[in-house]
Design a protein around this motif. Structure first.
Motif, mmCIF file in Angstrom:
data_model
loop_
_atom_site.group_PDB
_atom_site.id
_atom_site.type_symbol
_atom_site.label_atom_id
_atom_site.label_comp_id
_atom_site.label_asym_id
_atom_site.label_seq_id
_atom_site.Cartn_x
_atom_site.Cartn_y
_atom_site.Cartn_z
ATOM 1 N N ASN A 103 -15.366 -22.487 77.396
ATOM 2 C CA ASN A 103 -15.936 -21.787 78.558
ATOM 3 C C ASN A 103 -17.457 -21.855 78.524
ATOM 4 O O ASN A 103 -18.107 -22.026 79.560
ATOM 5 C CB ASN A 103 -15.470 -20.328 78.594
ATOM 6 N N PHE A 104 -18.018 -21.718 77.348
ATOM 7 C CA PHE A 104 -19.473 -21.784 77.203
ATOM 8 C C PHE A 104 -19.974 -23.177 77.563
ATOM 9 O O PHE A 104 -20.960 -23.333 78.293
ATOM 10 C CB PHE A 104 -19.861 -21.423 75.768
ATOM 11 N N PHE A 105 -19.302 -24.195 77.065
ATOM 12 C CA PHE A 105 -19.687 -25.576 77.373
ATOM 13 C C PHE A 105 -19.591 -25.829 78.878
ATOM 14 O O PHE A 105 -20.462 -26.467 79.461
ATOM 15 C CB PHE A 105 -18.793 -26.565 76.612
ATOM 16 N N THR A 106 -18.547 -25.324 79.499
ATOM 17 C CA THR A 106 -18.368 -25.505 80.950
ATOM 18 C C THR A 106 -19.495 -24.828 81.721
ATOM 19 O O THR A 106 -20.039 -25.405 82.666
ATOM 20 C CB THR A 106 -17.002 -24.927 81.395
ATOM 21 N N SER A 107 -19.863 -23.620 81.302
ATOM 22 C CA SER A 107 -20.911 -22.893 82.042
ATOM 23 C C SER A 107 -22.266 -23.596 81.954
ATOM 24 O O SER A 107 -23.111 -23.430 82.831
ATOM 25 C CB SER A 107 -21.011 -21.441 81.567
ATOM 26 N N TYR A 108 -22.472 -24.407 80.905
ATOM 27 C CA TYR A 108 -23.724 -25.163 80.778
ATOM 28 C C TYR A 108 -23.562 -26.641 81.138
ATOM 29 O O TYR A 108 -24.441 -27.448 80.885
ATOM 30 C CB TYR A 108 -24.305 -25.018 79.360
ATOM 31 N N LYS A 109 -22.400 -26.957 81.731
ATOM 32 C CA LYS A 109 -22.111 -28.337 82.163
ATOM 33 C C LYS A 109 -22.305 -29.342 81.023
ATOM 34 O O LYS A 109 -22.806 -30.444 81.233
ATOM 35 C CB LYS A 109 -22.968 -28.709 83.377
ATOM 36 N N ALA A 110 -21.905 -28.929 79.822
ATOM 37 C CA ALA A 110 -22.008 -29.828 78.661
ATOM 38 C C ALA A 110 -21.006 -30.958 78.817
ATOM 39 O O ALA A 110 -19.914 -30.749 79.324
ATOM 40 C CB ALA A 110 -21.729 -29.050 77.383
ATOM 41 N N PHE A 111 -21.409 -32.159 78.404
ATOM 42 C CA PHE A 111 -20.496 -33.297 78.569
ATOM 43 C C PHE A 111 -19.812 -33.700 77.271
ATOM 44 O O PHE A 111 -18.986 -34.598 77.244
ATOM 45 C CB PHE A 111 -21.194 -34.504 79.195
ATOM 46 N N SER A 112 -20.139 -33.051 76.168
ATOM 47 C CA SER A 112 -19.506 -33.406 74.894
ATOM 48 C C SER A 112 -18.334 -32.457 74.624
ATOM 49 O O SER A 112 -18.120 -31.494 75.345
ATOM 50 C CB SER A 112 -20.526 -33.337 73.766
ATOM 51 N N HIS A 113 -17.600 -32.726 73.575
ATOM 52 C CA HIS A 113 -16.439 -31.920 73.207
ATOM 53 C C HIS A 113 -16.890 -30.809 72.254
ATOM 54 O O HIS A 113 -17.588 -31.085 71.275
ATOM 55 C CB HIS A 113 -15.406 -32.823 72.513
ATOM 56 N N PRO A 114 -16.496 -29.568 72.512
ATOM 57 C CA PRO A 114 -16.896 -28.478 71.605
ATOM 58 C C PRO A 114 -16.524 -28.753 70.154
ATOM 59 O O PRO A 114 -17.292 -28.449 69.242
ATOM 60 C CB PRO A 114 -16.132 -27.258 72.142
ATOM 61 N N ALA A 115 -15.350 -29.351 69.936
ATOM 62 C CA ALA A 115 -14.903 -29.630 68.561
ATOM 63 C C ALA A 115 -15.861 -30.592 67.862
ATOM 64 O O ALA A 115 -16.104 -30.477 66.654
ATOM 65 C CB ALA A 115 -13.483 -30.197 68.563
ATOM 66 N N GLU A 116 -16.421 -31.530 68.610
ATOM 67 C CA GLU A 116 -17.326 -32.506 67.994
ATOM 68 C C GLU A 116 -18.626 -31.842 67.536
ATOM 69 O O GLU A 116 -19.153 -32.150 66.474
ATOM 70 C CB GLU A 116 -17.623 -33.648 68.967
ATOM 71 N N LEU A 117 -19.143 -30.914 68.338
ATOM 72 C CA LEU A 117 -20.368 -30.213 67.941
ATOM 73 C C LEU A 117 -20.103 -29.363 66.698
ATOM 74 O O LEU A 117 -20.894 -29.364 65.754
ATOM 75 C CB LEU A 117 -20.884 -29.332 69.087
ATOM 76 N N HIS A 118 -18.981 -28.646 66.680
ATOM 77 C CA HIS A 118 -18.641 -27.819 65.522
ATOM 78 C C HIS A 118 -18.458 -28.709 64.285
ATOM 79 O O HIS A 118 -18.955 -28.390 63.194
ATOM 80 C CB HIS A 118 -17.369 -27.018 65.806
ATOM 81 N N GLY A 119 -17.770 -29.828 64.454
ATOM 82 C CA GLY A 119 -17.580 -30.762 63.340
ATOM 83 C C GLY A 119 -18.904 -31.287 62.814
ATOM 84 O O GLY A 119 -19.109 -31.391 61.599
ATOM 85 N N GLY A 120 -19.814 -31.618 63.736
ATOM 86 C CA GLY A 120 -21.133 -32.119 63.337
ATOM 87 C C GLY A 120 -21.908 -31.104 62.516
ATOM 88 O O GLY A 120 -22.537 -31.454 61.505
ATOM 89 N N LEU A 121 -21.855 -29.846 62.949
ATOM 90 C CA LEU A 121 -22.532 -28.787 62.195
ATOM 91 C C LEU A 121 -21.889 -28.628 60.824
ATOM 92 O O LEU A 121 -22.578 -28.575 59.805
ATOM 93 C CB LEU A 121 -22.472 -27.458 62.968
ATOM 94 N N CYS A 122 -20.552 -28.601 60.785
ATOM 95 C CA CYS A 122 -19.848 -28.454 59.505
ATOM 96 C C CYS A 122 -20.158 -29.612 58.566
ATOM 97 O O CYS A 122 -20.326 -29.412 57.360
ATOM 98 C CB CYS A 122 -18.340 -28.359 59.743
ATOM 99 N N GLY A 123 -20.247 -30.835 59.101
ATOM 100 C CA GLY A 123 -20.575 -31.997 58.283
ATOM 101 C C GLY A 123 -21.953 -31.879 57.658
ATOM 102 O O GLY A 123 -22.146 -32.193 56.475
ATOM 103 N N ARG A 124 -22.909 -31.413 58.443
ATOM 104 C CA ARG A 124 -24.270 -31.241 57.911
ATOM 105 C C ARG A 124 -24.291 -30.176 56.815
ATOM 106 O O ARG A 124 -24.890 -30.355 55.761
ATOM 107 C CB ARG A 124 -25.235 -30.859 59.039
ATOM 108 N N LEU A 125 -23.636 -29.037 57.093
ATOM 109 C CA LEU A 125 -23.613 -27.942 56.116
ATOM 110 C C LEU A 125 -22.862 -28.366 54.847
ATOM 111 O O LEU A 125 -23.296 -28.076 53.733
ATOM 112 C CB LEU A 125 -22.953 -26.703 56.730
#
Length: 196
Positions: free
Chosen positions: A19-41
């Motif tokens: 819902n947050f991604f939709t409200s900001y018209k994000a074009f990426s997948h939420p899971a990919e952003l979370h995965g990217g953060l987890c990979g860095r951490l």
């Protein structure tokens, strides 16, 4: 990062992110952003507040000026960072990749899992590409398996067998992410208690 954990909305809930991604018209997948953060951490990286916000907005496709003018987006991103790091550091091993629940079709969940793993591998490679070559055999095996998982075939029909395989793969990814985190992050010392 400041402590937003106490006021966190359900940030382990895929629907909240979607819902947050939709409200900001994000074009990426939420899971990919979370995965990217987890990979860095997991690879031992820590990001300064502005660095994380900028990286997240770039991946979401949100213009930097929109991000700078939105307290809601800043709070969401800061909280996501803090909650995710705390979950990965937690001794209860309750960390979970951000994925849709079983109300979504198996195919949609596979797509999300694939996106999460792609993000995780990318985030990890950015932070620790050199160190990965010197990692233990167990970590290298996890990484190789995740590469295969990231290319998992889509178009899977809902079935009991498919559900079981999905759950096994998801659990492997979850434990694998924590294995990598343990390899590259020293344990957090328990809070000191003083005796009087």
């Amino acid at each position: 990062m400041t402590d937003h954990i106490s006021q966190a909305p359900a940030l382990d809930d895929f629907e909240t992110w979607a819902n947050f991604f939709t409200s900001y018209k994000a074009f990426s997948h939420p899971a990919e952003l979370h995965g990217g953060l987890c990979g860095r951490l997991a690879a031992g990286g820590r990001l300064k507040t502005e660095e994380w916000r900028s990286l997240a907005c770039e991946q979401m496709g949100v213009a930097p000026d929109v991000a700078q003018g939105s307290d809601e987006l800043a709070t969401f991103l800061d909280t996501v960072y803090d909650v995710t790091l705390a979950a990965m550091q937690s001794s209860d091993l309750g960390f979970r990749p951000l994925l849709p629940d079983d109300e979504y079709t198996l195919d949609q969940r596979l797509q999300a899992l694939s996106a999460w793993v792609r993000g995780f591998l990318e985030g990890m490679a950015v932070m620790a590409s050199r160190e990965l070559g010197e990692a233990t055999g167990e970590v290298r095996e996890v990484v190789e398996d995740m590469v295969s998982i990231s290319q998992v075939a889509q178009g899977e029909e809902d079935s009991e067998e498919g559900e079981q395989q999905f759950n096994e793969i998801m659990e492997y990814v979850r434990v694998g992410a924590l294995t990598v985190f343990t390899e590259f992050n020293p344990p957090v010392p328990p809070a000191e208690t003083t005796l009087h």
